[in-house]
Each structure stands twice: as C-alpha cells, then as structure tokens.
Motif scaffolding. Structure first.
Motif, PDB file in Angstrom:
ATOM      1  N   ALA A 168       0.832  -1.211   0.000  1.00  8.59           N
ATOM      2  CA  ALA A 168       0.000   0.000   0.000  1.00  8.59           C
ATOM      3  C   ALA A 168       0.860   1.252   0.000  1.00  8.59           C
ATOM      4  CB  ALA A 168      -0.937  -0.007   1.209  1.00  8.59           C
ATOM      5  N   LEU A 169       1.908   1.259   0.787  1.00 11.67           N
ATOM      6  CA  LEU A 169       2.780   2.440   0.833  1.00 11.67           C
ATOM      7  C   LEU A 169       3.492   2.680  -0.493  1.00 11.67           C
ATOM      8  CD1 LEU A 169       4.246   1.945   4.403  1.00 11.67           C
ATOM      9  CD2 LEU A 169       2.754   3.821   3.662  1.00 11.67           C
ATOM     10  N   GLY A 211       0.666  18.033   2.588  1.00 12.16           N
ATOM     11  CA  GLY A 211      -0.756  17.796   2.805  1.00 12.16           C
ATOM     12  C   GLY A 211      -0.936  16.890   4.007  1.00 12.16           C
ATOM     13  N   GLU A 212      -2.118  16.931   4.593  1.00 16.30           N
ATOM     14  CA  GLU A 212      -2.374  16.100   5.766  1.00 16.30           C
ATOM     15  C   GLU A 212      -2.299  14.618   5.410  1.00 16.30           C
ATOM     16  OE1 GLU A 212      -5.182  16.527   9.588  1.00 16.30           O
ATOM     17  OE2 GLU A 212      -6.278  16.421   7.684  1.00 16.30           O
ATOM     18  N   GLN A 213      -2.862  14.232   4.263  1.00 13.43           N
ATOM     19  CA  GLN A 213      -2.780  12.836   3.832  1.00 13.43           C
ATOM     20  C   GLN A 213      -1.330  12.440   3.594  1.00 13.43           C
ATOM     21  OE1 GLN A 213      -5.217  11.682   0.453  1.00 13.43           O
ATOM     22  NE2 GLN A 213      -3.921   9.909   0.043  1.00 13.43           N
ATOM     23  N   GLY A 214      -0.562  13.307   2.943  1.00 15.02           N
ATOM     24  CA  GLY A 214       0.840  13.008   2.685  1.00 15.02           C
ATOM     25  C   GLY A 214       1.630  12.823   3.962  1.00 15.02           C
ATOM     26  N   GLU A 270       0.750   9.486   5.459  1.00 13.27           N
ATOM     27  CA  GLU A 270       1.435   8.414   4.727  1.00 13.27           C
ATOM     28  C   GLU A 270       2.922   8.393   5.046  1.00 13.27           C
ATOM     29  OE1 GLU A 270       0.294   9.238   0.703  1.00 13.27           O
ATOM     30  OE2 GLU A 270      -1.734   8.453   1.019  1.00 13.27           O
ATOM     31  N   LEU A 271       3.528   9.564   5.233  1.00 12.28           N
ATOM     32  CA  LEU A 271       4.939   9.628   5.607  1.00 12.28           C
ATOM     33  C   LEU A 271       5.158   9.000   6.985  1.00 12.28           C
ATOM     34  CD1 LEU A 271       7.786  10.708   4.799  1.00 12.28           C
ATOM     35  CD2 LEU A 271       7.204  12.750   6.144  1.00 12.28           C
ATOM     36  N   VAL A 272       4.265   9.268   7.922  1.00 10.29           N
ATOM     37  CA  VAL A 272       4.373   8.680   9.257  1.00 10.29           C
ATOM     38  C   VAL A 272       4.266   7.158   9.167  1.00 10.29           C
ATOM     39  CG1 VAL A 272       3.232   8.482  11.512  1.00 10.29           C
ATOM     40  CG2 VAL A 272       3.592  10.739  10.464  1.00 10.29           C
TER      41      VAL A 272
END
Length: 181
Positions: free
Chosen positions: A31-32, A122-125, A128-130
């Motif tokens: 997924a990542l 972005g908040e989603q980005g 995903e980074l976390v």
C-alpha cells in the motif's frame, strides 16, 4: 527479493518465520509503495533516511537504485548516508527528511514541523509519511534482529566483519547520530 538460489532474502525471509503477521506487513508495504500520494522522490528519500538512521544495508541497497531513478545524485545519497540533509532538495523533500529525522529521534513532531509538513505534503501526505516511517523502521529493526538477513553491513559505523554479526545486542544510545545541516 531473492538470492542466487531463489530463496527470499532480507525482511521477506523474516516474514516467513511468522507468515500471518508477515502477510500483513507486506500488505502495508504494498500500500505504501502503490497507493500513496507521496511522490516517488519523497518516498525514496524518506526510506533512505530511515535506512541511514538504522544503518540498514539491505534497505539502503534495495532503495538506492529507485532513488537514483527518481533523480537523486550519488552526491546527495552520500550526504544522506553521512547523516546530512542533502543539498538540492525541494521544500517538500526537505520537509519529509526533517519530519522523518524528528520522528526517529524525538518520536514526534513539534507544532512548527507539523505545520510545515502539512503545508508542503498535505495532511494525507504527512499521514502516509508517518506510516512509511513506521513501516521501514519496523523492517530495519527486524533486519538488525536477524543479522543474517542484513548480511552486508552498513558502511561508516556498521559491522564490517561478518563474524561480528553474532555480537551481543547493543545497550545504550542509538548507533545513529542526528542529521546535521
């Protein structure tokens, strides 16, 4: 990834030890890699920041070609391997590296760093980074716990003698120094 005999190597071999959990771990990795809003450059520079932090030769070797394909230079990757923020990153890439470093060393983001990361990724980005940071940290820890799967040791601070791979676990401060600019 497989070796010359077709056997799985690295974290994939470790996943086979506990296949129920290993399947879930691999699903997260897929997924990542395939459903993330992060650019390939941000994903790869973040992954290599984690590999450098944990001195994970396997992760570094697995992701260095993708980072070069994404346009990072050998000089930039060498800086990262020396725990330096590479020159020539765009603002989003730099925010990603700085965020990963904070997450690895302080285990959180302070408010200014959070605001900067959200503004640039972005908040989603950032979410995903976390998750990417947690995923590749988990793989690096697994590789360090099963040293035969991380057989070529990280240069500049790693174990260079394969006989040392059976060493006693290190206790105390991390082997990694914070990135300096």
């Amino acid at each position: 990834m497989t070796d010359q005999t077709g056997q799985l190597t690295g974290p994939f071999a470790i996943m086979l030890i506990a296949p129920g959990v290993g399947d879930a771990v691999e699903s997260l990795g897929t997924a990542l890699r395939t459903r993330s809003s992060l650019s390939p450059r941000v994903r790869e520079i973040a992954t290599l920041t984690i590999a450098s932090h944990y001195q994970s030769e396997f992760e570094w070797s697995a992701h260095e070609p993708a980072a070069k394909n994404a346009g990072f230079t050998t000089s930039q990757l060498d800086q990262l391997k020396r725990k330096q923020i590479p020159d020539g990153l765009d603002e989003a890439e730099k925010a990603a590296v700085e965020s990963v470093i904070l997450l690895l060393n302080a285990h959180s983001l302070d408010n200014p760093s959070y605001q900067k990361a959200v503004a640039l990724l972005g908040e989603q980005g950032l979410a995903e980074l976390v998750w990417l940071c947690g995923y590749y940290s988990m793989l690096a820890v697994a590789l360090n716990a099963f040293p035969a799967q991380n057989s070529t040791r990280f240069q500049n601070g790693g174990v260079s003698d394969p006989a040392e791979s059976s060493r006693e676990p290190r206790v105390g401060p991390s082997r990694s120094a914070p990135v300096q600019r």
